[in-house]
Design a protein around this motif. Structure first.
Motif, PDB file in Angstrom:
ATOM      1  N   ARG A  27       0.763  -1.093  -0.021  1.00  0.00           N
ATOM      2  CA  ARG A  27       0.044  -0.149  -0.079  1.00  0.00           C
ATOM      3  C   ARG A  27       0.946   1.409  -0.172  1.00  0.00           C
ATOM      4  N   PHE A  29       0.132   5.424   0.268  1.00  0.00           N
ATOM      5  CA  PHE A  29      -0.732   6.363   0.466  1.00  0.00           C
ATOM      6  C   PHE A  29      -0.633   7.671  -0.420  1.00  0.00           C
ATOM      7  N   HIS A  32      -3.222   7.976  -5.611  1.00  0.00           N
ATOM      8  CA  HIS A  32      -4.691   8.549  -5.512  1.00  0.00           C
ATOM      9  C   HIS A  32      -5.609   7.956  -6.805  1.00  0.00           C
ATOM     10  N   THR A  33      -4.844   7.335  -7.799  1.00  0.00           N
ATOM     11  CA  THR A  33      -5.765   6.628  -8.734  1.00  0.00           C
ATOM     12  C   THR A  33      -4.885   5.642  -9.481  1.00  0.00           C
ATOM     13  N   SER A  52     -10.369   6.079  -9.085  1.00  0.00           N
ATOM     14  CA  SER A  52      -9.950   6.775  -7.921  1.00  0.00           C
ATOM     15  C   SER A  52      -9.989   6.124  -6.585  1.00  0.00           C
ATOM     16  N   ASN A  53      -9.363   6.690  -5.426  1.00  0.00           N
ATOM     17  CA  ASN A  53      -9.388   5.890  -4.270  1.00  0.00           C
ATOM     18  C   ASN A  53     -10.873   6.002  -3.777  1.00  0.00           C
ATOM     19  N   GLY A  54     -11.621   7.059  -4.322  1.00  0.00           N
ATOM     20  CA  GLY A  54     -13.123   7.032  -3.686  1.00  0.00           C
ATOM     21  C   GLY A  54     -13.957   6.162  -4.598  1.00  0.00           C
ATOM     22  N   ARG A  71     -11.475  -2.346  -8.083  1.00  0.00           N
ATOM     23  CA  ARG A  71     -10.515  -2.491  -7.319  1.00  0.00           C
ATOM     24  C   ARG A  71     -10.771  -3.128  -5.911  1.00  0.00           C
ATOM     25  N   ASN A  73      -9.059  -3.152  -2.453  1.00  0.00           N
ATOM     26  CA  ASN A  73      -8.242  -2.642  -1.393  1.00  0.00           C
ATOM     27  C   ASN A  73      -7.530  -3.435  -0.659  1.00  0.00           C
ATOM     28  N   ASN A  76      -4.807  -5.020  -2.464  1.00  0.00           N
ATOM     29  CA  ASN A  76      -4.002  -4.021  -3.396  1.00  0.00           C
ATOM     30  C   ASN A  76      -3.888  -4.545  -4.807  1.00  0.00           C
ATOM     31  N   ALA A  97      -0.037   3.364 -11.528  1.00  0.00           N
ATOM     32  CA  ALA A  97      -0.262   3.986 -10.206  1.00  0.00           C
ATOM     33  C   ALA A  97      -0.064   5.388 -10.373  1.00  0.00           C
ATOM     34  N   ARG A  99       0.025   9.211  -8.902  1.00  0.00           N
ATOM     35  CA  ARG A  99       0.404   9.577  -7.462  1.00  0.00           C
ATOM     36  C   ARG A  99       0.995  10.888  -7.284  1.00  0.00           C
TER      37      ARG A  99
END
Length: 115
Positions: A27, A29, A32-33, A52-54, A71, A73, A76, A97, A99
């Motif tokens: 992981r 952080f 973001h996408t 996206s992460n959302g 995805r 999470n 991963n 990824a 970022r």
């Protein structure tokens, strides 16, 4: 550094399906996408799908309604479900990824769609 490893590519007939997977080594952080890009012989690399992460998604017009990005999470892992494949989908597919900082790229997996 995060390693991205794609799997699931191969040879399929037109109209068939494939599911690509992309496993991240850990992981991160700053990501973001997650996205899938592809590059066909003699063509520029293009964005296929992103999530996206959302959970928001977007797709290239050429794959809308046929491809689905998702995805997991906990694992991963990002997936690309590809249905109703066409010969023009033939390409090397790369997991990306996105970022804050240099993006991470996988080595790619070949998808070949025969007519």
């Amino acid at each position: 550094q995060v390693q991205l490893v794609e799997s699931g590519g191969g040879l399929v007939q037109a109209g068939g399906s494939l599911r690509l997977s992309c496993a991240a080594s850990r992981r991160d952080f700053s990501i973001h996408t997650m996205a899938w890009h592809r590059q066909a012989p003699g063509k520029q690399r293009e964005l296929v799908a992103a999530i996206s992460n959302g959970g928001s998604t977007n797709y290239a017009d050429s794959v809308k309604g046929r491809f689905t990005i998702s995805r997991d999470n906990d694992k991963n892992t990002v997936y690309l479900q590809m249905d109703s494949l066409k010969p023009e989908d033939t390409a090397v597919y790369y997991c990306t990824a996105l970022r804050a900082g240099p993006n991470y790229w996988g080595r790619g997996t070949q998808v070949t769609v025969s007519s």
